[in-house]
Design a protein around this motif. Structure first.
Motif, short mmCIF file in Angstrom:
data_model
loop_
_atom_site.label_atom_id
_atom_site.label_comp_id
_atom_site.label_asym_id
_atom_site.label_seq_id
_atom_site.Cartn_x
_atom_site.Cartn_y
_atom_site.Cartn_z
N LEU A 18 0.88 -1.17 0.00
CA LEU A 18 0.00 0.00 0.00
C LEU A 18 0.92 1.21 0.00
O LEU A 18 1.70 1.40 0.93
CB LEU A 18 -0.90 -0.01 1.24
CG LEU A 18 -1.72 1.24 1.51
CD1 LEU A 18 -2.64 1.55 0.34
CD2 LEU A 18 -2.52 1.08 2.80
N LEU A 19 0.84 1.97 -1.08
CA LEU A 19 1.76 3.09 -1.30
C LEU A 19 0.93 4.37 -1.32
O LEU A 19 -0.11 4.41 -1.98
CB LEU A 19 2.43 2.84 -2.64
CG LEU A 19 3.33 3.87 -3.27
CD1 LEU A 19 4.66 3.94 -2.54
CD2 LEU A 19 3.59 3.49 -4.73
N TRP A 20 1.36 5.41 -0.57
CA TRP A 20 0.55 6.62 -0.59
C TRP A 20 1.40 7.88 -0.47
O TRP A 20 2.55 7.83 -0.07
CB TRP A 20 -0.52 6.58 0.48
CG TRP A 20 -0.07 6.77 1.90
CD1 TRP A 20 -0.06 7.95 2.60
CD2 TRP A 20 0.41 5.77 2.82
NE1 TRP A 20 0.39 7.73 3.88
CE2 TRP A 20 0.68 6.41 4.04
CE3 TRP A 20 0.63 4.39 2.71
CZ2 TRP A 20 1.17 5.72 5.16
CZ3 TRP A 20 1.13 3.71 3.83
CH2 TRP A 20 1.39 4.37 5.02
N ASP A 21 0.78 8.98 -0.86
CA ASP A 21 1.41 10.30 -0.84
C ASP A 21 0.74 11.09 0.29
O ASP A 21 -0.48 11.28 0.26
CB ASP A 21 1.14 10.97 -2.21
CG ASP A 21 1.66 12.39 -2.27
OD1 ASP A 21 2.27 12.86 -1.29
OD2 ASP A 21 1.44 13.04 -3.32
N ALA A 41 -9.52 -2.35 4.56
CA ALA A 41 -9.56 -1.89 5.95
C ALA A 41 -8.28 -1.16 6.31
O ALA A 41 -8.31 -0.14 7.03
CB ALA A 41 -9.78 -3.09 6.88
N GLU A 42 -7.14 -1.65 5.82
CA GLU A 42 -5.86 -1.01 6.14
C GLU A 42 -5.79 0.38 5.49
O GLU A 42 -5.33 1.34 6.11
CB GLU A 42 -4.71 -1.90 5.66
CG GLU A 42 -3.32 -1.41 6.03
CD GLU A 42 -3.03 -1.42 7.53
OE1 GLU A 42 -3.90 -1.83 8.32
OE2 GLU A 42 -1.92 -0.99 7.89
N ALA A 43 -6.25 0.48 4.26
CA ALA A 43 -6.27 1.80 3.60
C ALA A 43 -7.18 2.76 4.38
O ALA A 43 -6.82 3.92 4.62
CB ALA A 43 -6.75 1.65 2.16
N ALA A 44 -8.34 2.27 4.81
CA ALA A 44 -9.28 3.13 5.55
C ALA A 44 -8.68 3.54 6.90
O ALA A 44 -8.77 4.71 7.31
CB ALA A 44 -10.60 2.38 5.75
N ARG A 45 -8.02 2.60 7.56
CA ARG A 45 -7.43 2.88 8.87
C ARG A 45 -6.36 3.97 8.77
O ARG A 45 -6.23 4.82 9.64
CB ARG A 45 -6.81 1.59 9.43
CG ARG A 45 -6.38 1.67 10.88
CD ARG A 45 -5.72 0.36 11.32
NE ARG A 45 -4.43 0.14 10.73
CZ ARG A 45 -3.30 0.75 11.12
NH1 ARG A 45 -3.32 1.62 12.11
NH2 ARG A 45 -2.16 0.49 10.51
N LEU A 50 -7.80 5.11 -2.05
CA LEU A 50 -7.17 4.32 -3.11
C LEU A 50 -7.59 4.85 -4.48
O LEU A 50 -8.76 5.15 -4.71
CB LEU A 50 -7.56 2.85 -2.98
CG LEU A 50 -7.01 2.16 -1.73
CD1 LEU A 50 -7.61 0.76 -1.60
CD2 LEU A 50 -5.49 2.08 -1.77
N ARG A 51 -6.61 4.97 -5.38
CA ARG A 51 -6.87 5.51 -6.71
C ARG A 51 -6.59 4.52 -7.84
O ARG A 51 -7.20 4.59 -8.89
CB ARG A 51 -6.01 6.76 -6.92
CG ARG A 51 -6.44 7.93 -6.05
CD ARG A 51 -7.81 8.45 -6.48
NE ARG A 51 -8.26 9.58 -5.68
CZ ARG A 51 -9.30 9.54 -4.84
NH1 ARG A 51 -9.99 8.42 -4.70
NH2 ARG A 51 -9.64 10.60 -4.15
N GLN A 52 -5.61 3.62 -7.65
CA GLN A 52 -5.22 2.73 -8.75
C GLN A 52 -4.70 1.41 -8.18
O GLN A 52 -4.32 1.33 -7.01
CB GLN A 52 -4.10 3.35 -9.60
CG GLN A 52 -4.52 4.56 -10.39
CD GLN A 52 -3.40 5.13 -11.25
OE1 GLN A 52 -2.21 4.91 -10.99
NE2 GLN A 52 -3.78 5.86 -12.28
#
Ligand SMILES: [Zn+2]
Ligand SMILES: [Zn+2]
Length: 212
Positions: A18-21, A41-45, A50-52
């Protein structure tokens, strides 16, 4: 600034990243092979939108969660290289063969080729085509964070298997030497399985590529 978290998924403990800016809190999932509930759930936490989806290759442990993510979150799929089309077509068979939950095919919004660029916000990743483990395998390199996401091309102490359909041992070594090493010895890589390492460390100690 870019951040990432590696989340091992499936019985094969495949390293989904999971990669984010943090400027936009927008992110991508690299190789969401399964356990879609856990990934969402991890992205929401973390507060990541998420875009792509970015794919290194289309083996079941890397791409098995894609169709479900597309259906549930509407994310566009970027990659892999078109030479992995046969593996996407065969995902349902791969799932059955390896005892995975049912998985379906999907249609990438964008195929990737050597020399392409993918972006997360203003952060750019170079795409290199690295056939050998699968014919359509790609890797993603970001110089600013000194990271390469290499899927099953190279591991700490090993290299990708080449005994699967359309595997090619010489192509794999050529990919590693010709397309990973030029990223620099200091580059840290996130493999599809197991711990991170650096290209320099592998050139010194990995018996499959030592001295190359
Ligand atoms: Zn693989
Ligand atoms: Zn794998």
């Amino acid at each position: 600034m870019l951040h990432y978290r590696t989340i091992p998924v499936t019985a094969f403990r495949q390293n989904c990243s999971l990669l984010w800016d943090d400027a936009s809190m927008e992110g991508v999932l690299i190789d969401p092979g399964g356990e879609v509930d856990r990934l969402l759930a991890e992205a929401a936490r973390l507060g990541v939108a998420l875009r792509q989806i970015w794919l290194t290759h289309a083996h079941i442990d890397h791409a098995g969660g894609v169709a479900e993510l597309v259906a549930r979150a509407g994310l566009p799929v970027i990659g892999p290289h078109p030479d992995d089309q046969f593996l996407i077509d065969g995902l349902a068979m791969q799932a059955a063969a390896f005892g995975f939950p049912p998985a379906g095919a999907f249609v990438p919004e964008r195929w990737l080729h050597d020399g392409d660029t993918v972006a997360l916000g203003e952060h750019r990743f170079a795409v290199r085509h690295c056939p050998g483990h699968t014919p359509g395998h790609v890797v993603f390199h970001n110089a600013e964070m000194n990271r390469a996401f290499v899927g099953d091309v190279l591991f700490a102490g090993s290299v990708g298997r080449t005994d699967f359909p359309r595997g090619d041992p010489q192509a794999l070594i050529d990919s590693i030497v010709g397309r990973l090493w030029p990223m620099g010895e200091q580059t840290v890589f996130v493999p599809g399985h197991g711990p991170e390492s650096s290209f320099g460390q592998e050139r010194r100690s990995n018996p499959f590529v030592r001295g190359t």
